[in-house]
Design a protein around this motif. Structure first.
Motif, PDB file in Angstrom:
ATOM      1  N   LEU A 222       1.007  -1.067  -0.113  1.00 28.04           N
ATOM      2  CA  LEU A 222       0.257  -0.134   0.015  1.00 28.04           C
ATOM      3  C   LEU A 222       0.943   1.348  -0.059  1.00 28.04           C
ATOM      4  CD1 LEU A 222      -2.652   1.840   0.296  1.00 28.04           C
ATOM      5  CD2 LEU A 222      -2.417   1.080   2.761  1.00 28.04           C
ATOM      6  N   ALA A 223       1.997   1.164   0.666  1.00 31.00           N
ATOM      7  CA  ALA A 223       2.556   2.373   0.788  1.00 31.00           C
ATOM      8  C   ALA A 223       3.417   2.706  -0.525  1.00 31.00           C
ATOM      9  CB  ALA A 223       3.696   2.059   1.948  1.00 31.00           C
ATOM     10  N   ASP A 224       3.821   1.613  -1.350  1.00 30.91           N
ATOM     11  CA  ASP A 224       4.493   1.603  -2.446  1.00 30.91           C
ATOM     12  C   ASP A 224       3.459   2.199  -3.448  1.00 30.91           C
ATOM     13  OD1 ASP A 224       6.794   0.756  -1.501  1.00 30.91           O
ATOM     14  OD2 ASP A 224       6.340  -1.249  -2.185  1.00 30.91           O
ATOM     15  N   ILE A 225       2.164   1.746  -3.432  1.00 36.29           N
ATOM     16  CA  ILE A 225       1.201   2.266  -4.092  1.00 36.29           C
ATOM     17  C   ILE A 225       0.873   3.757  -4.286  1.00 36.29           C
ATOM     18  CG2 ILE A 225      -1.323   1.958  -5.003  1.00 36.29           C
ATOM     19  CD1 ILE A 225      -0.992  -1.040  -4.483  1.00 36.29           C
ATOM     20  N   MET A 226       0.941   4.022  -3.072  1.00 33.94           N
ATOM     21  CA  MET A 226       0.694   5.702  -2.643  1.00 33.94           C
ATOM     22  C   MET A 226       1.727   6.452  -2.979  1.00 33.94           C
ATOM     23  SD  MET A 226      -2.476   5.205  -1.879  1.00 33.94           S
ATOM     24  CE  MET A 226      -2.651   6.986  -1.498  1.00 33.94           C
ATOM     25  N   GLN A 227       3.047   6.023  -2.870  1.00 35.74           N
ATOM     26  CA  GLN A 227       3.973   6.679  -3.396  1.00 35.74           C
ATOM     27  C   GLN A 227       4.306   6.970  -4.813  1.00 35.74           C
ATOM     28  OE1 GLN A 227       7.831   4.691  -2.114  1.00 35.74           O
ATOM     29  NE2 GLN A 227       9.138   6.438  -2.753  1.00 35.74           N
ATOM     30  N   VAL A 228       3.862   6.133  -5.465  1.00 34.43           N
ATOM     31  CA  VAL A 228       3.658   5.960  -6.926  1.00 34.43           C
ATOM     32  C   VAL A 228       2.745   7.396  -7.497  1.00 34.43           C
ATOM     33  CG1 VAL A 228       3.242   5.043  -9.097  1.00 34.43           C
ATOM     34  CG2 VAL A 228       4.692   3.571  -7.548  1.00 34.43           C
ATOM     35  N   SER A 229       1.378   7.157  -6.653  1.00 37.05           N
ATOM     36  CA  SER A 229       0.640   8.159  -6.970  1.00 37.05           C
ATOM     37  C   SER A 229       1.030   9.363  -6.667  1.00 37.05           C
ATOM     38  CB  SER A 229      -0.764   7.437  -6.164  1.00 37.05           C
ATOM     39  OG  SER A 229      -1.853   8.914  -6.517  1.00 37.05           O
ATOM     40  N   GLY A 230       1.764   9.783  -5.502  1.00 38.54           N
ATOM     41  CA  GLY A 230       2.183  10.783  -4.962  1.00 38.54           C
ATOM     42  C   GLY A 230       3.190  11.355  -5.823  1.00 38.54           C
ATOM     43  N   ALA A 231       4.181  10.845  -6.547  1.00 40.99           N
ATOM     44  CA  ALA A 231       5.205  11.031  -7.085  1.00 40.99           C
ATOM     45  C   ALA A 231       4.709  11.507  -8.733  1.00 40.99           C
ATOM     46  CB  ALA A 231       6.327   9.819  -7.244  1.00 40.99           C
ATOM     47  N   ASP A 232       3.913  10.442  -9.133  1.00 40.69           N
ATOM     48  CA  ASP A 232       3.627  10.606 -10.721  1.00 40.69           C
ATOM     49  C   ASP A 232       2.077  11.216 -11.068  1.00 40.69           C
ATOM     50  OD1 ASP A 232       6.157   9.725 -11.146  1.00 40.69           O
ATOM     51  OD2 ASP A 232       5.473   7.490 -11.306  1.00 40.69           O
ATOM     52  N   GLY A 233       1.236  11.204  -9.842  1.00 41.25           N
ATOM     53  CA  GLY A 233      -0.100  11.380  -9.931  1.00 41.25           C
ATOM     54  C   GLY A 233      -0.982  10.536 -10.681  1.00 41.25           C
ATOM     55  N   ALA A 234      -0.361   9.242 -10.594  1.00 39.01           N
ATOM     56  CA  ALA A 234      -1.199   8.008 -11.515  1.00 39.01           C
ATOM     57  C   ALA A 234      -2.305   7.671 -10.740  1.00 39.01           C
ATOM     58  CB  ALA A 234      -0.306   6.742 -11.514  1.00 39.01           C
ATOM     59  N   SER A 235      -3.473   7.226 -11.276  1.00 40.12           N
ATOM     60  CA  SER A 235      -4.757   6.907 -10.862  1.00 40.12           C
ATOM     61  C   SER A 235      -4.426   5.503 -10.388  1.00 40.12           C
ATOM     62  CB  SER A 235      -6.056   6.718 -11.914  1.00 40.12           C
ATOM     63  OG  SER A 235      -7.064   6.325 -11.658  1.00 40.12           O
ATOM     64  N   ILE A 236      -4.802   5.321  -9.182  1.00 41.33           N
ATOM     65  CA  ILE A 236      -4.562   4.160  -8.445  1.00 41.33           C
ATOM     66  C   ILE A 236      -5.785   3.427  -7.972  1.00 41.33           C
ATOM     67  CG2 ILE A 236      -2.128   4.718  -7.661  1.00 41.33           C
ATOM     68  CD1 ILE A 236      -3.259   5.368  -5.009  1.00 41.33           C
ATOM     69  N   TYR A 237      -6.851   3.807  -8.266  1.00 39.00           N
ATOM     70  CA  TYR A 237      -8.155   3.326  -7.660  1.00 39.00           C
ATOM     71  C   TYR A 237      -8.106   1.985  -8.105  1.00 39.00           C
ATOM     72  CZ  TYR A 237     -13.126   2.463  -7.004  1.00 39.00           C
ATOM     73  OH  TYR A 237     -14.410   1.993  -6.777  1.00 39.00           O
ATOM     74  N   THR A 238      -7.997   1.698  -9.230  1.00 38.21           N
ATOM     75  CA  THR A 238      -8.114   0.005  -9.654  1.00 38.21           C
ATOM     76  C   THR A 238      -6.774  -0.705  -9.072  1.00 38.21           C
ATOM     77  OG1 THR A 238      -8.710   0.999 -12.058  1.00 38.21           O
ATOM     78  CG2 THR A 238      -8.278  -1.444 -11.672  1.00 38.21           C
ATOM     79  N   ALA A 239      -5.776  -0.248  -8.773  1.00 38.79           N
ATOM     80  CA  ALA A 239      -4.697  -0.997  -8.158  1.00 38.79           C
ATOM     81  C   ALA A 239      -5.118  -1.348  -6.724  1.00 38.79           C
ATOM     82  CB  ALA A 239      -3.459  -0.214  -8.069  1.00 38.79           C
ATOM     83  N   LEU A 240      -5.632  -0.167  -5.959  1.00 41.02           N
ATOM     84  CA  LEU A 240      -5.817  -0.372  -4.421  1.00 41.02           C
ATOM     85  C   LEU A 240      -7.167  -1.566  -4.426  1.00 41.02           C
ATOM     86  CD1 LEU A 240      -5.895   3.402  -3.298  1.00 41.02           C
ATOM     87  CD2 LEU A 240      -4.290   1.382  -2.674  1.00 41.02           C
ATOM     88  N   ARG A 241      -8.142  -1.205  -5.321  1.00 43.24           N
ATOM     89  CA  ARG A 241      -9.087  -2.382  -5.211  1.00 43.24           C
ATOM     90  C   ARG A 241      -8.755  -3.666  -5.503  1.00 43.24           C
ATOM     91  NH1 ARG A 241     -14.531  -0.795  -5.566  1.00 43.24           N
ATOM     92  NH2 ARG A 241     -14.917  -2.875  -4.842  1.00 43.24           N
ATOM     93  N   ALA A 242      -7.965  -3.873  -6.511  1.00 45.86           N
ATOM     94  CA  ALA A 242      -7.351  -5.276  -7.018  1.00 45.86           C
ATOM     95  C   ALA A 242      -6.470  -5.619  -5.785  1.00 45.86           C
ATOM     96  CB  ALA A 242      -6.495  -5.016  -8.072  1.00 45.86           C
ATOM     97  N   SER A 249      -8.986 -12.706  -0.862  1.00 48.13           N
ATOM     98  CA  SER A 249      -8.760 -14.013  -1.186  1.00 48.13           C
ATOM     99  C   SER A 249      -7.848 -14.869  -0.450  1.00 48.13           C
ATOM    100  CB  SER A 249      -8.247 -14.070  -2.617  1.00 48.13           C
ATOM    101  OG  SER A 249      -9.339 -13.366  -3.454  1.00 48.13           O
ATOM    102  N   GLU A 250      -6.706 -14.138  -0.371  1.00 46.68           N
ATOM    103  CA  GLU A 250      -5.707 -14.902   0.616  1.00 46.68           C
ATOM    104  C   GLU A 250      -6.024 -15.349   1.840  1.00 46.68           C
ATOM    105  OE1 GLU A 250      -2.141 -12.392   0.734  1.00 46.68           O
ATOM    106  OE2 GLU A 250      -2.033 -12.494  -1.602  1.00 46.68           O
TER     107      GLU A 250
END
Length: 295
Positions: A222-242, A249-250
């Motif tokens: 989660l920290a890595d995903i949010m870091q990518v969003s904060g640095a590049d402004g990428a849309s991470i909604y789908t990544a977080l839900r996935a 499931s695990e």
């Protein structure tokens, strides 16, 4: 002192030791020193927390003993300090050393003589077994705490995704989502981000540090995903839900595996019960047949 007095004193010491063991094997809430250390992780890195009680003061010198393995991640998951853990291990070993001589004294008073070598060997074996008793207890508590953390992280991922869908920034989404939950895990998330803020770091740095400390890969992801969003402004909604879906499931697969194991364990008691019932029902007829009363 008479043998009866020694017996009473020994019994009181053993009873006090057993009471302390039971009280210390339970998961205890973290003390103030531990919470303050978590709020400033870099300052507290590699430094033991300040002793808060008698057991902490007793176990603090044992933490640095060479060759002793301390399960740091398991202790962090359960909120216990290494010094208290080591003091509990030493106390268990002392109880193991004291029980066989106490039993030997009791047998002497009853007129039964037991070999001193047998008593000494039993004391050493029991002390060795009880030395590892806190490790076994801590392992089970840590597994339960890890499962609770993973369930909390799964919910946290969904909340962060909803905050991002509401067009909040990455840092704000993490903070707002952490304020929704009231569980200890959510409080840990909020505390980790507050510590990062005190160090003038983004909140995902605090979550990453907490995830590494607790050994929770889902939290570092989660920290890595949010870091990518904060640095590049990428849309991470789908990544977080996935990621939340994969984590659920695990957890579901782990629960199903645990349920299968428990079901297999229940087969043996059920089989024994059926055999006993069959024996009780068939015994009168069989006994009557062999006694000559049958046809």
């Amino acid at each position: 002192m008479t043998p009866l007095t020694w017996l009473i004193v020994a019994g009181a010491v053993v009873g006090l030791g057993l009471a302390l063991i039971v009280s210390q094997l339970r998961a205890a809430p973290p003390d103030l020193g531990t919470v303050l250390e978590r709020m400033q992780p870099r300052a507290g890195l590699g430094r033991p927390a300040a002793p808060a009680g008698l057991l902490d003061r007793i176990g603090l010198p044992l933490v640095t003993v060479r060759g002793v393995r301390i399960p740091e991640q398991q202790l962090a998951l359960t909120g216990r300090t290494p010094s208290r853990f080591m003091a509990t291990k030493v106390l268990c070993a002392l109880i193991g050393l004291a029980v066989p001589p106490y039993l030997q004294l009791f047998t002497v008073l009853l007129g039964v003589h037991v070999s001193l070598l047998l008593s000494l060997g039993g004391a050493l074996v029991l002390a060795g077994v009880l030395w590892f008793l806190p490790d076994w207890s801590l392992k089970g508590q840590a597994e339960e705490a890890r499962t609770e953390y993973l369930h909390a992280i799964s919910a946290y991922l969904e909340l962060v995704a909803m905050e991002r869908a509401a067009d909040h920034g990455p840092a704000e989404s993490l903070r707002r989502a952490a304020t929704v939950g009231r569980s200890p895990a959510f409080r840990q998330f909020a505390t980790a981000m507050e510590g990062a803020a005190l160090d003038r770091q983004p909140p995902w740095v605090g979550l990453n540090t907490l995830g590494q400390r607790l050994g929770l890969t889902a939290l570092t992801d989660l920290a890595d995903i949010m870091q990518v969003s904060g640095a590049d402004g990428a849309s991470i909604y789908t990544a977080l839900r996935a990621r939340a879906h994969n984590l659920r499931s695990e957890l579901l697969a782990a629960e199903q595996a645990r349920a299968a194991v428990e079901s297999e364990r229940m087969v043996i008691p059920g089989t024994v019960l059926v055999m006993l019932m069959t024996l009780l029902i068939a015994y009168p007829a069989v006994a009557e047949m062999f006694s000559g009363g049958g046809i």
